[in-house]
Design an enzyme around this catalytic site. Structure first.
Site, PDB file in Angstrom:
ATOM      1  N   ASP A  49       0.875  -1.176   0.000  1.00 12.22           N
ATOM      2  CA  ASP A  49       0.000   0.000   0.000  1.00 12.22           C
ATOM      3  C   ASP A  49       0.913   1.226   0.000  1.00 12.22           C
ATOM      4  O   ASP A  49       2.109   1.132   0.273  1.00 12.22           O
ATOM      5  CB  ASP A  49      -0.891  -0.007   1.253  1.00 12.22           C
ATOM      6  N   SER A  50       0.303   2.379  -0.213  1.00 16.15           N
ATOM      7  CA  SER A  50       1.057   3.631  -0.127  1.00 16.15           C
ATOM      8  C   SER A  50       1.493   3.898   1.319  1.00 16.15           C
ATOM      9  O   SER A  50       2.421   4.663   1.544  1.00 16.15           O
ATOM     10  CB  SER A  50       0.176   4.783  -0.604  1.00 16.15           C
ATOM     11  N   GLY A  52      -2.804   9.218  -3.408  1.00 13.88           N
ATOM     12  CA  GLY A  52      -4.126   9.627  -3.896  1.00 13.88           C
ATOM     13  C   GLY A  52      -4.209  11.001  -4.513  1.00 13.88           C
ATOM     14  O   GLY A  52      -5.200  11.322  -5.155  1.00 13.88           O
ATOM     15  N   CYS A  80      -4.143  -1.228  -2.187  1.00 14.39           N
ATOM     16  CA  CYS A  80      -4.287   0.219  -2.365  1.00 14.39           C
ATOM     17  C   CYS A  80      -5.175   0.439  -3.577  1.00 14.39           C
ATOM     18  O   CYS A  80      -4.866  -0.054  -4.675  1.00 14.39           O
ATOM     19  CB  CYS A  80      -2.901   0.827  -2.602  1.00 14.39           C
ATOM     20  N   ASN A  81      -6.262   1.154  -3.372  1.00 11.64           N
ATOM     21  CA  ASN A  81      -7.172   1.416  -4.493  1.00 11.64           C
ATOM     22  C   ASN A  81      -6.537   2.299  -5.546  1.00 11.64           C
ATOM     23  O   ASN A  81      -6.754   2.111  -6.740  1.00 11.64           O
ATOM     24  CB  ASN A  81      -8.440   2.102  -3.987  1.00 11.64           C
ATOM     25  N   THR A  82      -5.756   3.290  -5.098  1.00  6.78           N
ATOM     26  CA  THR A  82      -5.166   4.228  -6.051  1.00  6.78           C
ATOM     27  C   THR A  82      -4.200   3.480  -6.976  1.00  6.78           C
ATOM     28  O   THR A  82      -4.230   3.652  -8.200  1.00  6.78           O
ATOM     29  CB  THR A  82      -4.438   5.355  -5.292  1.00  6.78           C
ATOM     30  N   GLU A 125      -3.949   8.491   8.813  1.00  4.63           N
ATOM     31  CA  GLU A 125      -2.526   8.165   9.038  1.00  4.63           C
ATOM     32  C   GLU A 125      -2.011   8.844  10.312  1.00  4.63           C
ATOM     33  O   GLU A 125      -1.139   8.326  10.987  1.00  4.63           O
ATOM     34  CB  GLU A 125      -1.657   8.559   7.837  1.00  4.63           C
ATOM     35  N   CYS A 130     -11.031   3.074  -0.649  1.00  2.89           N
ATOM     36  CA  CYS A 130      -9.665   3.375  -0.227  1.00  2.89           C
ATOM     37  C   CYS A 130      -9.387   2.478   0.973  1.00  2.89           C
ATOM     38  O   CYS A 130     -10.232   2.361   1.870  1.00  2.89           O
ATOM     39  CB  CYS A 130      -9.569   4.845   0.176  1.00  2.89           C
ATOM     40  N   THR A 131      -8.220   1.843   0.965  1.00  3.55           N
ATOM     41  CA  THR A 131      -7.964   0.847   2.015  1.00  3.55           C
ATOM     42  C   THR A 131      -7.728   1.482   3.384  1.00  3.55           C
ATOM     43  O   THR A 131      -7.660   0.777   4.386  1.00  3.55           O
ATOM     44  CB  THR A 131      -6.776  -0.055   1.628  1.00  3.55           C
ATOM     45  N   HIS A 132      -7.603   2.808   3.432  1.00  2.00           N
ATOM     46  CA  HIS A 132      -7.508   3.472   4.737  1.00  2.00           C
ATOM     47  C   HIS A 132      -8.870   3.610   5.418  1.00  2.00           C
ATOM     48  O   HIS A 132      -8.951   3.665   6.641  1.00  2.00           O
ATOM     49  CB  HIS A 132      -6.924   4.878   4.580  1.00  2.00           C
TER      50      HIS A 132
END
Ligand code: DGL
Length: 276
Positions: free
Chosen positions: A14-15, A47, A77-79, A157, A190-192
């Site tokens: 992921d980012s 993103g 990560c979706n982005t 985050e 979004c995975t967040h």
């Protein structure tokens, strides 16, 4: 050789740390698999970067994961899934890749095949139009409203979204929107975002409207991974709990704290950087 490959870990990236939501679902559904998690904390957020920049970052991560080696790569990560999937598959070569958009879209359509589907995600994911495109491909009858919600990732985050009223105000800022009034299903693209899922659900419940089902990619993605492992005979032969290695590109103190908070237990972060 197949037995040897099946014993390798699964690579997840992921980012930043939001992909830990997918990692957790993998651990729950596939407890004997070993996992390597890479969070590109030095380049977070993806993103609001251009697709070309995101493709440059993910190519390096995927090359590193392939070299570990891993038997399968999960794009948590979706982005990266939205704008980097072709590059990711190219660099991964024969290593199978599972991304997060397809499983989330399938879960949303299964819930409301002719419904009104809302999607919230990063600017780059929304700009790619991947969600409306894939949702309409699976079911031309759904109505889709998609909106970028860029303040959510930095807030999460920072650990702010998990504990404070600020999160509620930011959620209301985005979702208090007439375009979202008719939605039956809200996809957290979004995975967040699953980290503030309960706050989003509370917000929606508090609106006094018909219930909205909230969907995120973590569990459907882990189920897709289980399917691919079974299909390709890549499931681990181990009967012991798998090991997890956590790697980031910037091991700053805030990330160490957030990682522990997100994962629900203390974790050791290794730092691996790539030459730019
Ligand atoms: N976790 C990323 C995603 O699912 C978003 C975070 C970022 O903007 O880097 O899109």
């Amino acid at each position: 050789m197949a037995g040897g490959t099946a014993s390798l870990p699964i690579g997840v990236f992921d980012s930043g740390l939001g992909g830990l939501t997918v990692l957790k679902a993998l651990q729950t559904q596939l407890p004997n698999e070993s996992l390597i998690y890479y969070g590109d904390t030095a380049h977070l957020p993806y993103g609001d970067k251009s697709p070309a920049t995101v493709r440059g970052y993910v190519a390096k991560i995927v090359a590193w994961l392939v070299a570990q080696p891993v038997k399968l790569i999960v794009v948590a990560c979706n982005t990266a899934s939205a704008v980097g999937i072709d590059r990711i598959r190219e660099v991964a070569g024969p290593v199978p890749v599972v991304e997060v958009v397809g499983p989330a879209v399938a879960a949303a359509i299964a819930t409301a095949p002719r419904g009104h589907i809302g999607v919230i995600a990063t600017k780059t994911t929304i700009g790619s139009q991947i969600y409306p495109r894939h949702l309409h491909q699976l079911s031309p009858e759904v109505q889709v409203v998609a909106k970028a919600t860029p303040l959510l990732v930095p807030m999460i985050e920072e650990g702010v979204g998990l504990q404070t009223q600020i999160a509620d105000q930011v959620i209301a800022y985005y979702l208090d929107d007439p375009a979202f009034e008719a939605v039956d299903v809200l996809v957290l693209g979004c995975t967040h975002y699953p980290l503030i899922r309960s706050r989003i659900e509370q917000y929606l419940a508090g609106k006094g409207r018909s219930p909205v089902r909230v969907i995120d990619a973590a569990e459907p993605t882990a189920a897709t991974v289980a399917g691919v492992l079974a299909e390709r005979q890549l499931a681990t032969p181990s009967t012991q709990p798998g090991r997890v290695r956590f790697v980031v590109s910037d091991r700053g103190e805030p990330f160490v704290q957030s990682a522990t908070l997100f994962f629900g237990q203390p974790i050791e972060l290794e730092e691996v950087k790539f030459e730019s």
